[in-house]
Write an enzyme that holds these catalytic residues in place. Structure first.
Site, short mmCIF file in Angstrom:
data_model
loop_
_atom_site.label_atom_id
_atom_site.label_comp_id
_atom_site.label_asym_id
_atom_site.label_seq_id
_atom_site.Cartn_x
_atom_site.Cartn_y
_atom_site.Cartn_z
N ARG A 37 0.82 -1.20 0.00
CA ARG A 37 0.00 0.00 0.00
C ARG A 37 0.87 1.27 0.00
O ARG A 37 0.40 2.32 -0.38
CB ARG A 37 -0.89 0.03 1.25
CG ARG A 37 -1.98 -1.02 1.29
CD ARG A 37 -2.64 -1.07 2.66
NE ARG A 37 -3.24 0.20 3.06
CZ ARG A 37 -4.43 0.63 2.70
NH1 ARG A 37 -5.18 -0.11 1.92
NH2 ARG A 37 -4.89 1.78 3.13
N ARG A 46 9.83 6.40 -2.58
CA ARG A 46 10.10 7.36 -3.66
C ARG A 46 11.53 7.87 -3.62
O ARG A 46 12.05 8.17 -2.54
CB ARG A 46 9.16 8.56 -3.56
CG ARG A 46 7.70 8.18 -3.67
CD ARG A 46 6.95 9.26 -4.42
NE ARG A 46 5.56 8.90 -4.59
CZ ARG A 46 4.62 9.17 -3.69
NH1 ARG A 46 4.93 9.80 -2.58
NH2 ARG A 46 3.38 8.80 -3.91
N ARG A 50 -8.72 -6.13 14.03
CA ARG A 50 -8.13 -5.18 14.95
C ARG A 50 -9.16 -4.08 15.17
O ARG A 50 -9.87 -3.68 14.25
CB ARG A 50 -6.87 -4.55 14.34
CG ARG A 50 -5.79 -5.53 13.99
CD ARG A 50 -5.21 -6.23 15.16
NE ARG A 50 -4.38 -5.35 15.99
CZ ARG A 50 -3.82 -5.74 17.14
NH1 ARG A 50 -4.05 -6.96 17.63
NH2 ARG A 50 -3.06 -4.91 17.82
N ARG A 72 -0.26 6.34 16.26
CA ARG A 72 -0.18 7.67 15.65
C ARG A 72 -1.04 8.66 16.41
O ARG A 72 -1.91 8.26 17.20
CB ARG A 72 -0.60 7.63 14.18
CG ARG A 72 -1.99 7.09 13.93
CD ARG A 72 -2.25 6.95 12.41
NE ARG A 72 -3.57 6.37 12.16
CZ ARG A 72 -4.01 6.07 10.95
NH1 ARG A 72 -3.29 6.28 9.88
NH2 ARG A 72 -5.21 5.55 10.79
N GLU A 93 -4.05 7.13 18.82
CA GLU A 93 -4.69 5.93 18.28
C GLU A 93 -3.97 4.68 18.77
O GLU A 93 -2.77 4.52 18.57
CB GLU A 93 -4.59 6.04 16.75
CG GLU A 93 -5.67 5.31 16.02
CD GLU A 93 -5.66 5.66 14.53
OE1 GLU A 93 -5.80 6.85 14.18
OE2 GLU A 93 -5.48 4.73 13.72
N TYR A 132 -9.69 -5.56 3.52
CA TYR A 132 -9.14 -4.24 3.85
C TYR A 132 -9.44 -3.35 2.64
O TYR A 132 -8.69 -3.34 1.68
CB TYR A 132 -7.64 -4.46 4.03
CG TYR A 132 -6.78 -3.37 4.61
CD1 TYR A 132 -7.20 -2.06 4.75
CD2 TYR A 132 -5.48 -3.68 5.02
CE1 TYR A 132 -6.35 -1.10 5.27
CE2 TYR A 132 -4.63 -2.72 5.54
CZ TYR A 132 -5.07 -1.44 5.66
OH TYR A 132 -4.22 -0.51 6.19
N ASP A 165 -10.27 0.28 0.65
CA ASP A 165 -10.29 1.74 0.65
C ASP A 165 -11.67 2.21 0.21
O ASP A 165 -12.43 1.47 -0.42
CB ASP A 165 -9.22 2.26 -0.31
CG ASP A 165 -7.81 2.13 0.27
OD1 ASP A 165 -7.69 2.12 1.51
OD2 ASP A 165 -6.85 2.02 -0.50
N1 UDP Z 1 3.09 1.13 8.23
C1 UDP Z 1 4.26 1.15 8.95
N2 UDP Z 1 4.75 2.35 9.39
C2 UDP Z 1 4.11 3.52 9.16
C3 UDP Z 1 2.90 3.50 8.42
C4 UDP Z 1 2.42 2.29 7.98
O1 UDP Z 1 4.85 0.12 9.22
O2 UDP Z 1 4.60 4.57 9.62
C5 UDP Z 1 2.57 -0.19 7.78
C6 UDP Z 1 1.54 -0.74 8.77
O3 UDP Z 1 1.68 -2.15 8.84
C7 UDP Z 1 0.24 -0.39 8.09
C8 UDP Z 1 0.59 -0.53 6.62
O4 UDP Z 1 1.94 -0.07 6.54
O5 UDP Z 1 -0.81 -1.24 8.48
C9 UDP Z 1 -0.30 0.24 5.68
O6 UDP Z 1 -0.28 1.60 6.04
P1 UDP Z 1 -1.49 2.55 5.78
O7 UDP Z 1 -1.05 3.93 6.09
O8 UDP Z 1 -2.05 2.27 4.44
O9 UDP Z 1 -2.51 2.09 6.91
P2 UDP Z 1 -3.99 2.65 7.24
O10 UDP Z 1 -4.02 4.10 6.87
O11 UDP Z 1 -4.91 1.81 6.46
O12 UDP Z 1 -4.09 2.43 8.71
#
Ligand code: UDP
Length: 377
Positions: free
Chosen positions: A175, A179, A251, A281, A302, A350, A352
């Site tokens: 996901r 870059r 979860r 976060r 969170e 999962y 979007d």
């Molecule tokens: N992830 C991570 N570190 C970060 C952000 C994301 O390891 O700082 C991993 C984590 O396992 C997460 C996945 O990447 O579930 C996908 O991130 P995304 O931001 O898409 O998660 P969402 O916004 O769906 O919670």
């Protein structure tokens, strides 16, 4: 089943609202049931009475898509304001830019690389013995190497998913982009934005059709199925079958809300990669509506944990054992000819928001096609 083109939709989130509207437009009489006392499911947003901040009550939702039809669809119900998701992460007492980009790499390794140099440097770090990454950890080691993986992904992922990244599928990490320039936009998609008056208002617009009746705070029981020609069910798949094979794992998130006079963190999303920080976060909701100016601030810390029976399910876990369990439920679901299972909870995926809407539009179109001969109008 019932007759006269009567449809029940279980769940007033994105799936239910879009299917309900599309079928109401085709002349069906649609009743939508939701156990919650509000519409919009987990993208429900509400203005905080004290500060005026538009709060994403179930955590941040940012609209992004490459699907032009879906983009045009949501824009019919809401003006979308420009919004780019620019996430930061705090790791080992430093703030870095996410997704991993040239700034992150240069800061982390204390370098001043240009794009090609950074690419070559990271390629050196990558574990090339992993030909076809299957797990989250393999995917990370293959594409960013151990140091970046351990700083930015390992701890965060253990907190988010409650297990080792060696047990999670590579698809979760796919996901996120890596870059080799300074583009810090979290998403690749062509269309990105935030609904001007919030998601609740957008979903209210979708539901606003004389052929739709919404019953909030109302649990739909499958004993009511016979009163309808068809049921579209966006509740939990295992719940529909009374958990007869066991519970599918989710979860859930706990939000610790706090307010602040002014600007707490200067951005909408600050991740915390360190394993000893208990939350994943902090989101500061006024930054999701940068076109609004509000003095105070509402923030959420969170915390992720395993979903209990009375909790709100957020993320389907989909480890190997869940996949087997899921297969048993999918087999049962396919045998239900007058019920269609839709959305994140109904299909245990999962999803979007844009994909949810795309699938809802397709599901409604398919049903209209199938029933064209005896459709109500
Ligand atoms: N992830 C991570 N570190 C970060 C952000 C994301 O390891 O700082 C991993 C984590 O396992 C997460 C996945 O990447 O579930 C996908 O991130 P995304 O931001 O898409 O998660 P969402 O916004 O769906 O919670």
């Amino acid at each position: 089943m019932g007759g006269n083109g009567k449809i029940a939709v279980v769940g007033a989130g994105l799936s239910g609202a879009v299917i309900g509207r599309e079928l109401a437009l085709a002349g069906y009489s649609v009743e939508i049931f939701d156990v919650r006392d509000h519409i919009a499911g987990n993208c429900y947003s509400e203005r905080d009475a004290d500060t005026g901040v538009m709060v994403h009550i179930y955590g941040p939702h940012i609209f992004h898509t490459d699907d032009e039809e879906v983009w045009n669809y949501v824009n019919r119900f809401q003006t979308f304001m420009p919004y780019k998701n620019r996430v930061k992460t705090t790791v080992d007492e430093q703030v870095f830019s996410l997704p991993v980009n040239l700034h992150t790499i240069n800061q982390f390794f204390g370098k001043t690389f240009r794009p090609d140099e950074a690419r070559a440097f990271i390629e050196e770090k990558a574990d090339k013995t992993i030909a076809d990454p299957q797990t989250f950890e393999e995917q990370a080691l293959r594409f960013v190497g151990r140091e970046l993986y351990e700083a930015f992904f390992k701890g965060y992922t253990e907190k988010q998913w409650g297990c080792s990244p060696t047990q999670l599928p590579a698809s979760i990490l796919k996901r996120l982009p890596v870059r080799f320039n300074y583009d810090d936009n979290y998403f690749f998609h062509r269309f990105q934005g935030m609904p001007e008056n919030g998601y609740t208002d957008m979903v209210a617009g979708i539901l606003d059709h004389p052929g739709i009746t919404v019953h909030l705070g109302t649990r739909f029981d499958k004993s009511q199925n016979d009163a309808y020609d068809h049921v579209f069910y966006s509740g939990p798949l295992d719940g529909y079958f009374n958990y007869e094979f066991g519970r599918l794992g989710y979860r859930t998130l706990d939000f610790e809300r706090f307010t602040y006079e002014g600007d707490y963190q200067g951005c909408a999303v600050m991740n915390y990669g360190d394993p000893d920080v208990p939350y994943t976060r902090i989101t500061e909701h006024k930054h999701f509506s940068p076109w609004e100016s509000v003095a105070g601030s509402v923030c959420y810390r969170e915390f992720s944990r395993l979903c209990g029976e009375d909790d709100v399910p957020f993320y389907p876990i989909r480890l190997v054992e869940e996949k087997q369990l899921l297969a048993s439920y999918v087999e049962r679901a396919e045998a239900e000819t007058s019920v269609t299972f839709v959305g994140r909870l109904g299909t245990y995926r999962y999803l979007d928001m844009d994909v949810t809407i795309r699938e809802a539009l397709d599901t409604a179109a398919l049903y209209r096609k199938k029933t064209a001969d005896n459709a109500p109008v």
